[in-house]
Design a protein around this motif. Sequence first.
Motif, PDB file in Angstrom:
ATOM      1  N   ASN A   1     -34.841  63.469 -38.431  1.00  0.00           N
ATOM      2  CA  ASN A   1     -35.792  63.925 -37.806  1.00  0.00           C
ATOM      3  C   ASN A   1     -37.269  63.557 -38.602  1.00  0.00           C
ATOM      4  N   ARG A   2     -37.146  62.427 -38.701  1.00  0.00           N
ATOM      5  CA  ARG A   2     -38.167  61.866 -39.198  1.00  0.00           C
ATOM      6  C   ARG A   2     -38.483  60.484 -38.471  1.00  0.00           C
ATOM      7  N   LEU A   3     -37.328  60.275 -37.924  1.00  0.00           N
ATOM      8  CA  LEU A   3     -37.542  59.361 -35.544  1.00  0.00           C
ATOM      9  C   LEU A   3     -38.172  60.902 -35.767  1.00  0.00           C
ATOM     10  N   CYS A   4     -37.316  61.131 -35.006  1.00  0.00           N
ATOM     11  CA  CYS A   4     -38.191  62.431 -33.883  1.00  0.00           C
ATOM     12  C   CYS A   4     -40.201  62.544 -33.716  1.00  0.00           C
ATOM     13  N   GLU A   5     -39.811  62.892 -35.378  1.00  0.00           N
ATOM     14  CA  GLU A   5     -41.271  63.093 -35.023  1.00  0.00           C
ATOM     15  C   GLU A   5     -42.844  61.895 -34.871  1.00  0.00           C
ATOM     16  N   ARG A   6     -42.251  60.681 -35.392  1.00  0.00           N
ATOM     17  CA  ARG A   6     -42.377  59.472 -34.726  1.00  0.00           C
ATOM     18  C   ARG A   6     -42.349  59.283 -33.886  1.00  0.00           C
ATOM     19  N   TRP A   7     -41.103  59.632 -32.396  1.00  0.00           N
ATOM     20  CA  TRP A   7     -41.186  59.908 -31.530  1.00  0.00           C
ATOM     21  C   TRP A   7     -42.159  60.746 -30.742  1.00  0.00           C
ATOM     22  N   ILE A   8     -42.405  61.982 -31.286  1.00  0.00           N
ATOM     23  CA  ILE A   8     -43.381  62.397 -30.017  1.00  0.00           C
ATOM     24  C   ILE A   8     -44.578  62.120 -30.233  1.00  0.00           C
ATOM     25  N   ALA A   9     -45.020  61.459 -31.692  1.00  0.00           N
ATOM     26  CA  ALA A   9     -46.408  60.975 -32.342  1.00  0.00           C
ATOM     27  C   ALA A   9     -46.896  60.028 -31.385  1.00  0.00           C
ATOM     28  N   ALA A  10     -45.587  59.190 -30.861  1.00  0.00           N
ATOM     29  CA  ALA A  10     -46.355  58.015 -30.066  1.00  0.00           C
ATOM     30  C   ALA A  10     -46.186  58.360 -28.900  1.00  0.00           C
ATOM     31  N   LEU A  11     -45.538  59.490 -27.932  1.00  0.00           N
ATOM     32  CA  LEU A  11     -45.647  59.370 -26.835  1.00  0.00           C
ATOM     33  C   LEU A  11     -46.546  60.409 -25.944  1.00  0.00           C
ATOM     34  N   PHE A  12     -47.045  61.509 -26.922  1.00  0.00           N
ATOM     35  CA  PHE A  12     -47.984  62.791 -27.064  1.00  0.00           C
ATOM     36  C   PHE A  12     -48.979  62.511 -27.645  1.00  0.00           C
ATOM     37  N   ASP A  13     -49.381  62.046 -28.844  1.00  0.00           N
ATOM     38  CA  ASP A  13     -50.494  61.089 -29.732  1.00  0.00           C
ATOM     39  C   ASP A  13     -50.872  60.719 -29.443  1.00  0.00           C
ATOM     40  N   GLY A  14     -50.592  59.483 -28.922  1.00  0.00           N
ATOM     41  CA  GLY A  14     -51.089  58.166 -29.123  1.00  0.00           C
ATOM     42  C   GLY A  14     -50.591  57.638 -30.240  1.00  0.00           C
ATOM     43  N   GLN A  15     -50.081  57.551 -31.348  1.00  0.00           N
ATOM     44  CA  GLN A  15     -49.873  56.537 -32.122  1.00  0.00           C
ATOM     45  C   GLN A  15     -48.775  55.582 -32.416  1.00  0.00           C
ATOM     46  N   ALA A  16     -49.432  54.657 -33.302  1.00  0.00           N
ATOM     47  CA  ALA A  16     -48.342  53.546 -32.445  1.00  0.00           C
ATOM     48  C   ALA A  16     -46.656  53.825 -33.445  1.00  0.00           C
TER      49      ALA A  16
END
Length: 300
Positions: free
Chosen positions: A266-281
């Motif tokens: 679930n933590r990985l999923c949050e990072r993937w979403i943040a990278a795709l939609f929020d511009g996070q590294a």
Amino acid sequence: MASSAVGCPFHTVAKAPSDSEFEDWLQTDLRCSAGKREFQLGRYTVAHVRNGYQFLEALKTFRLDVDDYRKTGFLAIVPSCEPFDNSVDELRTLGQILVDAGLAESAGALINSQTVAIPFDVVCPVTNIPTIYEFFPVAFCPHARSVADPLYDPALSTPFLAINTTSDAFAFGMLVRDLSLRHFRVPPHEIRDRHELERLLHKCAVVWQNMSANTITSYNKVSEIPARAVHLSADKRTWTAPHNDPVFAEMVKEPHDHEMPALYANRLCERWIAALFDGQALMAARDGQSGGTPAFDFRK
């Protein structure tokens, strides 16, 4: 043969499992649900290696296949000249192969809890963003299934000497890619609706959690010594093993708690979403194989 030697005397033939013996192991003894899935999909590289040079060459081939999403795991089978007296001699032999491959400095350190993290700079199968996934080699040996061996640990046993190299984070990403292609006909990063992608990722995390729980339950049933069995916590958020995952090998068996996918996936999923939609590294880190923490109660 001196059991600590890497090579065999020239008059002795090193024995590798036959095709039928290997198939029997896949069907009856391999209890890892994720590993079985990857074998069934043809995404496991299997190579017979006798030394560090051959291991490194096979690893390079595997790495190219990871780049193209053709492979997710690498099993290096080491043909051996029996008999070994115990797990220590088997593990030292496997450790020396990694030393000769230039991946570690000392076989002694390797079999005393050292972790080897091999970075693969690949395009993430979920986000399509270049990132580093770390792959970890872990030693497996026949004596680990012997109750009389001080290092008895059936979850780390195989009927042949082997080094298994994987990245749980990358393998989970490949599961997401598989289901995205099946249900949406496009890779995950091409799903433009954030809500739809979040739903897909949640479904994948549940699948990965169930596969991990099935694996732990299966290995728990085969242990003849309760203190050397793997255990799933009551809330299914952690699992306990008599070893620290994913260190290469250990000379002392002690219980360690590790995260289940309910946490790390679930933590990985949050990072993937943040990278795709929020511009996070995007940082894949070592999710899934970050190492355990010492535990002192197997009844948890």
